[in-house]
Design a protein around this motif. Structure first.
Motif, PDB file in Angstrom:
ATOM      1  N   PHE A   1       1.026  -1.590  -0.068  1.00  0.00           N
ATOM      2  CA  PHE A   1       0.005   0.159   0.045  1.00  0.00           C
ATOM      3  C   PHE A   1       0.286   0.842   0.422  1.00  0.00           C
ATOM      4  O   PHE A   1       0.586   1.942  -0.689  1.00  0.00           O
ATOM      5  N   THR A   2       2.374   1.174   0.814  1.00  0.00           N
ATOM      6  CA  THR A   2       2.490   2.353   0.909  1.00  0.00           C
ATOM      7  C   THR A   2       3.272   3.000  -0.596  1.00  0.00           C
ATOM      8  O   THR A   2       3.906   3.279  -1.359  1.00  0.00           O
ATOM      9  N   THR A   3       3.690   1.537  -1.127  1.00  0.00           N
ATOM     10  CA  THR A   3       4.425   1.126  -2.372  1.00  0.00           C
ATOM     11  C   THR A   3       3.796   2.365  -3.721  1.00  0.00           C
ATOM     12  O   THR A   3       4.183   2.888  -4.398  1.00  0.00           O
ATOM     13  N   LEU A   4       1.951   1.661  -3.650  1.00  0.00           N
ATOM     14  CA  LEU A   4       1.309   1.975  -4.327  1.00  0.00           C
ATOM     15  C   LEU A   4       1.489   3.409  -4.124  1.00  0.00           C
ATOM     16  O   LEU A   4       1.529   4.538  -5.384  1.00  0.00           O
ATOM     17  N   GLN A   5       1.374   3.796  -3.239  1.00  0.00           N
ATOM     18  CA  GLN A   5       1.428   5.741  -2.668  1.00  0.00           C
ATOM     19  C   GLN A   5       2.423   6.385  -3.146  1.00  0.00           C
ATOM     20  O   GLN A   5       2.386   7.114  -3.502  1.00  0.00           O
ATOM     21  N   ALA A   6       3.581   5.769  -2.805  1.00  0.00           N
ATOM     22  CA  ALA A   6       4.952   5.856  -3.384  1.00  0.00           C
ATOM     23  C   ALA A   6       4.784   6.204  -5.237  1.00  0.00           C
ATOM     24  O   ALA A   6       5.373   7.243  -5.531  1.00  0.00           O
ATOM     25  N   LEU A   7       4.414   5.558  -5.636  1.00  0.00           N
ATOM     26  CA  LEU A   7       4.295   4.901  -7.249  1.00  0.00           C
ATOM     27  C   LEU A   7       3.534   6.234  -7.518  1.00  0.00           C
ATOM     28  O   LEU A   7       4.081   6.780  -8.767  1.00  0.00           O
ATOM     29  N   TRP A   8       2.400   6.711  -7.451  1.00  0.00           N
ATOM     30  CA  TRP A   8       1.364   7.744  -7.470  1.00  0.00           C
ATOM     31  C   TRP A   8       2.144   9.150  -7.150  1.00  0.00           C
ATOM     32  O   TRP A   8       2.143   9.989  -8.069  1.00  0.00           O
ATOM     33  N   ALA A   9       2.748   9.147  -6.344  1.00  0.00           N
ATOM     34  CA  ALA A   9       3.712  10.809  -5.704  1.00  0.00           C
ATOM     35  C   ALA A   9       4.189  10.348  -7.091  1.00  0.00           C
ATOM     36  O   ALA A   9       4.613  12.058  -7.970  1.00  0.00           O
ATOM     37  N   CYS A  10       5.669  10.161  -7.527  1.00  0.00           N
ATOM     38  CA  CYS A  10       6.575   9.885  -8.272  1.00  0.00           C
ATOM     39  C   CYS A  10       5.838   9.834  -9.565  1.00  0.00           C
ATOM     40  O   CYS A  10       6.129  10.424 -10.687  1.00  0.00           O
ATOM     41  N   LEU A  11       4.506   9.142  -9.713  1.00  0.00           N
ATOM     42  CA  LEU A  11       3.884   9.605 -11.244  1.00  0.00           C
ATOM     43  C   LEU A  11       3.261  11.350 -11.238  1.00  0.00           C
ATOM     44  O   LEU A  11       3.336  11.967 -13.162  1.00  0.00           O
ATOM     45  N   LEU A  12       3.139  12.087 -10.090  1.00  0.00           N
ATOM     46  CA  LEU A  12       3.359  13.561 -10.525  1.00  0.00           C
ATOM     47  C   LEU A  12       3.896  14.676 -10.386  1.00  0.00           C
ATOM     48  O   LEU A  12       3.388  15.179 -11.317  1.00  0.00           O
ATOM     49  N   VAL A  13       4.901  13.494  -9.659  1.00  0.00           N
ATOM     50  CA  VAL A  13       6.275  14.575  -9.744  1.00  0.00           C
ATOM     51  C   VAL A  13       6.487  14.536 -10.603  1.00  0.00           C
ATOM     52  O   VAL A  13       7.107  15.473 -11.885  1.00  0.00           O
ATOM     53  N   LEU A  14       6.635  13.116 -11.979  1.00  0.00           N
ATOM     54  CA  LEU A  14       7.187  12.842 -13.862  1.00  0.00           C
ATOM     55  C   LEU A  14       6.104  13.998 -14.580  1.00  0.00           C
ATOM     56  O   LEU A  14       6.407  14.452 -15.244  1.00  0.00           O
ATOM     57  N   CYS A  15       4.748  14.429 -13.511  1.00  0.00           N
ATOM     58  CA  CYS A  15       4.006  15.300 -14.969  1.00  0.00           C
ATOM     59  C   CYS A  15       4.159  16.819 -14.574  1.00  0.00           C
ATOM     60  O   CYS A  15       3.270  17.881 -15.122  1.00  0.00           O
ATOM     61  N   GLY A  16       4.906  17.178 -13.137  1.00  0.00           N
ATOM     62  CA  GLY A  16       4.820  18.215 -12.570  1.00  0.00           C
ATOM     63  C   GLY A  16       3.993  18.792 -12.164  1.00  0.00           C
ATOM     64  O   GLY A  16       3.497  19.821 -11.920  1.00  0.00           O
ATOM     65  N   ARG A  17       2.487  17.455 -11.208  1.00  0.00           N
ATOM     66  CA  ARG A  17       1.515  18.025 -10.718  1.00  0.00           C
ATOM     67  C   ARG A  17       1.827  17.378  -9.453  1.00  0.00           C
ATOM     68  O   ARG A  17       0.931  18.196  -8.111  1.00  0.00           O
ATOM     69  N   TYR A  18       3.032  17.560  -9.088  1.00  0.00           N
ATOM     70  CA  TYR A  18       3.139  16.767  -7.334  1.00  0.00           C
ATOM     71  C   TYR A  18       2.804  18.927  -6.604  1.00  0.00           C
ATOM     72  O   TYR A  18       3.090  19.568  -6.979  1.00  0.00           O
ATOM     73  N   PRO A  19       1.809  18.273  -5.357  1.00  0.00           N
ATOM     74  CA  PRO A  19       1.862  19.457  -4.164  1.00  0.00           C
ATOM     75  C   PRO A  19       2.934  20.471  -3.764  1.00  0.00           C
ATOM     76  O   PRO A  19       3.876  19.714  -3.340  1.00  0.00           O
ATOM     77  N   LYS A  20       3.085  21.692  -4.241  1.00  0.00           N
ATOM     78  CA  LYS A  20       4.038  22.642  -4.231  1.00  0.00           C
ATOM     79  C   LYS A  20       5.240  22.503  -4.925  1.00  0.00           C
ATOM     80  O   LYS A  20       6.416  22.874  -4.735  1.00  0.00           O
ATOM     81  N   GLN A  21       5.235  21.307  -5.939  1.00  0.00           N
ATOM     82  CA  GLN A  21       6.453  21.546  -6.655  1.00  0.00           C
ATOM     83  C   GLN A  21       6.361  22.658  -7.792  1.00  0.00           C
ATOM     84  O   GLN A  21       5.501  22.881  -8.043  1.00  0.00           O
ATOM     85  N   LYS A  22       7.516  23.184  -7.502  1.00  0.00           N
ATOM     86  CA  LYS A  22       7.632  24.544  -8.701  1.00  0.00           C
ATOM     87  C   LYS A  22       7.373  24.413  -9.941  1.00  0.00           C
ATOM     88  O   LYS A  22       7.701  23.369 -10.974  1.00  0.00           O
ATOM     89  N   LYS A  23       6.810  25.568 -10.615  1.00  0.00           N
ATOM     90  CA  LYS A  23       6.862  25.478 -11.814  1.00  0.00           C
ATOM     91  C   LYS A  23       8.213  25.757 -12.801  1.00  0.00           C
ATOM     92  O   LYS A  23       8.707  26.663 -12.196  1.00  0.00           O
ATOM     93  N   LEU A  24       8.548  25.156 -14.212  1.00  0.00           N
ATOM     94  CA  LEU A  24       9.416  24.875 -14.407  1.00  0.00           C
ATOM     95  C   LEU A  24       9.718  26.268 -15.282  1.00  0.00           C
ATOM     96  O   LEU A  24       8.619  26.777 -15.940  1.00  0.00           O
ATOM     97  N   PRO A  25      10.500  26.897 -15.419  1.00  0.00           N
ATOM     98  CA  PRO A  25      10.870  27.980 -16.176  1.00  0.00           C
ATOM     99  C   PRO A  25      10.402  28.340 -17.874  1.00  0.00           C
ATOM    100  O   PRO A  25      10.053  27.056 -18.273  1.00  0.00           O
TER     101      PRO A  25
END
Length: 272
Positions: free
Chosen positions: A142-166
């Motif tokens: 369950f925690t691995t799936l949570q981490a996987l989902w977080a990674c997907l969001l990071v790679l899409c630039g949509r993770y909470p508080k993730q900076k917007k690219l230049p």
């Protein structure tokens, strides 16, 4: 007796189609992994185009090794934006990443032509840990799936508080992902593989063909310097997934997940 025979026939009617579908799915996955690993990277990027580099810091010795490698090989005039991914409960890696970036923007020494990084050209993101120390194996999926989902969001630039690219970056996806373990690296590389597969299918279904997005999300795994004769658990899992698998000892060179897959490459001691 007749009822028993009827039950067996019913089970066979259920098992045979299910087994056939499972085998087909497995063959599709194996073929897709082999095709993905051996596919030629499209040359869409023009010379001088900025590169978004995503670095996974695996805590402790993994973080130390990764920062040593970056210190030796990072070119800030090419890798103009860096995203560091650390896991929760690891303030050491987050602090070290910020210190590393601070050193990059220090004025160069006199009589050198070394180009320094621009200030604020990086981001440090904290995602959930895939598995905590001494965590039960029953709850780890369950925690691995949570981490996987977080990674997907990071790679899409949509993770909470993730900076917007230049503005000069035309895609939220990082161009290159580099990691050296442990568990979070498996989640990040798997997430990149899932996104690339989805992009490929959508392009193929709409008849758009190859696009710049296909050349992004390329993954590099560097096996730990401490692994001399055998691969780590993360290394074994990532052997069929990573686009490039680098090892630091000759005995680990030439290994592959199965026939037709890419072999590990000997890169020498990259941390010393």
């Amino acid at each position: 007796m007749a009822s028993f025979i009827s039950l067996c026939e019913l089970l066979l009617k259920l098992i045979i189609p299910t087994a056939t579908i499972a085998i087909l799915i497995l063959l599709i996955i194996l073929f897709s992994l082999a095709f993905s690993q051996n596919a030629t990277v499209p040359k869409f990027r023009r010379r001088g185009t900025p590169v978004h580099l995503l670095i996974v810091l695996g805590s402790g010795g993994h973080t130390t090794e990764m920062l040593y490698m970056l210190k030796k090989s990072l070119n800030t005039s090419v890798h103009t934006y860096r995203t560091y991914v650390v896991t929760s409960g690891d303030p050491f890696s987050a602090t070290k990443a910020a210190e590393f970036e601070d050193n990059l923007v220090q004025p160069p020494q006199r009589n050198t032509r070394k180009k320094v990084a621009e200030p604020k050209s990086f981001d440090v993101i904290t995602i959930p840990r895939a598995r905590r120390v001494h965590q039960s194996y029953w709850t780890a999926p369950f925690t691995t799936l949570q981490a996987l989902w977080a990674c997907l969001l990071v790679l899409c630039g949509r993770y909470p508080k993730q900076k917007k690219l230049p503005w000069k970056f035309t895609s939220p996806h990082p161009d290159i992902i580099i990691t050296n373990g442990p568990a979070v690296s498996v989640c990040m590389v798997l997430a990149a593989k899932i996104l690339r597969f989805g992009i490929f299918i959508s392009r193929w279904a709409t008849g758009q063909g190859s696009k710049p997005e296909i050349s992004r999300l390329r993954t590099i795994f560097v096996e730990s310097w401490a692994r001399i004769t055998s691969l780590s658990t993360s290394g074994v899992l990532l052997l069929p997934l990573a686009d490039k698998f680098l090892v630091q000892w000759p005995d680990l060179a030439g290994r592959r997940a199965w026939w037709g897959m890419k072999k590990t490459e000997y890169g020498g001691w990259m941390v010393l």
